[in-house]
Design an enzyme around this catalytic site. Structure first.
Site, PDB file in Angstrom:
ATOM      1  N   GLY A  12       0.896  -1.176  -0.068  1.00 32.13           N
ATOM      2  CA  GLY A  12       0.001   0.061  -0.123  1.00 32.13           C
ATOM      3  C   GLY A  12       0.976   1.208  -0.144  1.00 32.13           C
ATOM      4  O   GLY A  12       2.140   1.183   0.185  1.00 32.13           O
ATOM      5  N   ASP A  29       2.894  -9.030   3.017  1.00 34.75           N
ATOM      6  CA  ASP A  29       2.129  -8.718   1.985  1.00 34.75           C
ATOM      7  C   ASP A  29       0.695  -9.581   2.189  1.00 34.75           C
ATOM      8  O   ASP A  29       0.466 -10.421   3.109  1.00 34.75           O
ATOM      9  CB  ASP A  29       2.663  -8.936   0.707  1.00 34.75           C
ATOM     10  CG  ASP A  29       2.908 -10.209   0.217  1.00 34.75           C
ATOM     11  OD1 ASP A  29       2.412 -10.980   1.113  1.00 34.75           O
ATOM     12  OD2 ASP A  29       3.582 -10.433  -0.934  1.00 34.75           O
ATOM     13  N   ASP A  34      -3.592 -12.683   4.952  1.00 33.61           N
ATOM     14  CA  ASP A  34      -5.022 -11.983   4.628  1.00 33.61           C
ATOM     15  C   ASP A  34      -5.674 -11.601   5.733  1.00 33.61           C
ATOM     16  O   ASP A  34      -6.132 -12.393   6.842  1.00 33.61           O
ATOM     17  CB  ASP A  34      -5.740 -12.971   3.715  1.00 33.61           C
ATOM     18  CG  ASP A  34      -7.149 -12.194   3.244  1.00 33.61           C
ATOM     19  OD1 ASP A  34      -7.413 -11.358   3.669  1.00 33.61           O
ATOM     20  OD2 ASP A  34      -7.639 -12.975   2.269  1.00 33.61           O
ATOM     21  N   THR A  63      -9.812   0.612   2.308  1.00 33.52           N
ATOM     22  CA  THR A  63      -9.581   2.007   1.833  1.00 33.52           C
ATOM     23  C   THR A  63     -10.668   2.556   0.727  1.00 33.52           C
ATOM     24  O   THR A  63     -10.588   3.542   0.382  1.00 33.52           O
ATOM     25  CB  THR A  63      -8.169   2.300   1.574  1.00 33.52           C
ATOM     26  OG1 THR A  63      -7.538   1.592   0.605  1.00 33.52           O
ATOM     27  CG2 THR A  63      -7.457   2.552   3.099  1.00 33.52           C
ATOM     28  N   TYR A 124     -16.818   3.380   6.334  1.00 31.50           N
ATOM     29  CA  TYR A 124     -15.344   3.196   6.415  1.00 31.50           C
ATOM     30  C   TYR A 124     -14.836   4.230   7.694  1.00 31.50           C
ATOM     31  O   TYR A 124     -13.948   3.451   8.448  1.00 31.50           O
ATOM     32  CB  TYR A 124     -14.638   3.966   5.034  1.00 31.50           C
ATOM     33  CG  TYR A 124     -13.415   4.387   5.316  1.00 31.50           C
ATOM     34  CD1 TYR A 124     -12.284   3.417   5.210  1.00 31.50           C
ATOM     35  CD2 TYR A 124     -12.942   5.645   5.522  1.00 31.50           C
ATOM     36  CE1 TYR A 124     -11.050   3.634   5.238  1.00 31.50           C
ATOM     37  CE2 TYR A 124     -11.341   5.994   5.690  1.00 31.50           C
ATOM     38  CZ  TYR A 124     -10.529   4.897   5.644  1.00 31.50           C
ATOM     39  OH  TYR A 124      -9.070   5.438   5.778  1.00 31.50           O
TER      40      TYR A 124
END
Ligand SMILES: NC(=O)c1ccc[n+]([C@@H]2O[C@H](COP(=O)([O-])OP(=O)(O)OC[C@H]3O[C@@H](n4cnc5c(N)ncnc54)[C@H](OP(=O)(O)O)[C@@H]3O)[C@@H](O)[C@H]2O)c1
Length: 304
Positions: A12, A29, A34, A63, A124
């Site tokens: 990111g 990553d 996950d 995001t 969010y």
């Protein structure tokens, strides 16, 4: 003393910058972990056992602000449940977590302080608030940094969208009645590095962290295009020039998720820790990142 720093979300905007700029940082990553997996505890414990980090930086986040309105459960799993698990399992390390101006409704006329009551307008924002609360209430050795309008070389951001749209559209309208502070990821990571240098005496708890100054999306977009107009890779292919940008209001650009009109954050608490009069102005730290984006970002092909 060198530190072992484990960075979740290494691809990111912020995670990539952490791995690039922090000596001793190891990136994790999505393929390795996950964050949406409900039974993540064992995987997380294994990673922590293997790397024995001194510091864990959580740069993982869901995001997609508008999509979150339809994917509430997933947004909460990644932005709230995962930080909550981290707070429980990161026992020996310092946990650094990033939160957002979207925890506020933006109705205030002042820059928000850490003590101002959150009132998220979107799923969010609510998920980010739940994540920071889970960490702050856990008693973990943690630093929670709220920031705004991130921009880095890696990943997607407003500047890259404006460049792409200015090359592929014949007109461009940008919202003028939402204010905030562009926060380049190298600035944020440099501040994190300063905090780490203080070791155990470094800041803990909740802090607002953005550069000095403020702008709105329209003026920000104008600045991006003014720089692009001077750049050899972009100047001949821009279809919309800075002078042709049209300022509009939020009401003229309806989106699935409401945004705070005021995203400005007061950084007095952070400056106090470091005895700083001022943090660098956003333009000073923004332009080097914009220059790198203009140099590296693939130029979109023009739509006839
Ligand atoms: N962007 C902003 O303007 C802004 C403003 C204020 C605060 N923040 C906060 O700042 C932090 C960093 O934001 P950013 O702009 O760097 O975000 P970003 O570029 O969207 O990166 C998010 C990272 O999270 C990872 N991720 C998402 N879902 C995942 C999953 N299920 N499992 C593992 N990894 C997953 C992504 O992995 P992939 O690369 O595999 O997709 C990516 O590496 C976040 O906490 C965000 O809420 C951002």
């Amino acid at each position: 003393m060198s530190m072992r720093i484990l960075v979740f979300g290494m691809n990111g905007q912020l995670g990539w910058q952490c791995v690039k700029d922090l000596p001793g940082a190891i990136g994790v990553d999505r393929a390795c972990l996950d964050a949406a997996t409900p039974s993540i505890k064992d995987d997380l414990n294994q990673l922590l056992d293997r790397y024995q980090p001194d510091v864990v930086i959580n740069a993982i986040a869901y995001t997609a602000v508008d999509r979150a309105e339809q994917e509430r459960e997933l947004a909460f799993r990644i932005n709230a449940d995962f930080p909550s698990q981290l707070a429980k399992l990161v026992a020996k390390a310092l946990l650094i977590h990033i939160s957002s101006d979207y925890v506020f409704d933006g109705h205030s006329s002042q820059a928000y302080q850490e003590s101002d009551p959150p009132a998220p307008l979107s799923v969010y924002g609510a998920s980010k608030r739940a994540g920071e609360l889970a960490i702050l209430e856990s008693g973990a050795n943690a630093l929670v940094l709220r920031s705004t309008w991130l921009i880095g070389e890696q990943g997607q951001n407003f500047a890259k969208s404006i460049l792409r749209l200015a090359c592929t559209r014949s007109e461009l309208r940008v919202v003028e009645d939402q204010r905030g502070v562009p926060t380049p990821t190298p600035f944020l990571v440099a501040q994190i590095a300063s905090a780490l240098r203080l070791n155990d005496k470094g800041p803990r708890g909740l802090f607002h962290l953005v550069p000095a100054g403020q702008t709105d999306w329209y003026r920000y977009a104008k600045h991006i295009l003014e720089k692009a107009q001077l750049h050899r890779r972009w100047q001949s292919i821009l279809r919309v020039r800075a002078s042709a940008l049209e300022a509009i209001t939020t009401d003229q650009y309806p989106l699935a998720a409401a945004r705070p009109r005021n995203s400005c954050l007061d950084t007095g608490r952070w400056k106090q820790v470091f005895g700083l009069e001022q943090l660098p102005h956003y333009q000073q730290v923004l332009d080097p990142v914009l220059d790198r984006i203009l140099e590296k970002e693939p130029v979109p092909s023009q739509v006839p």
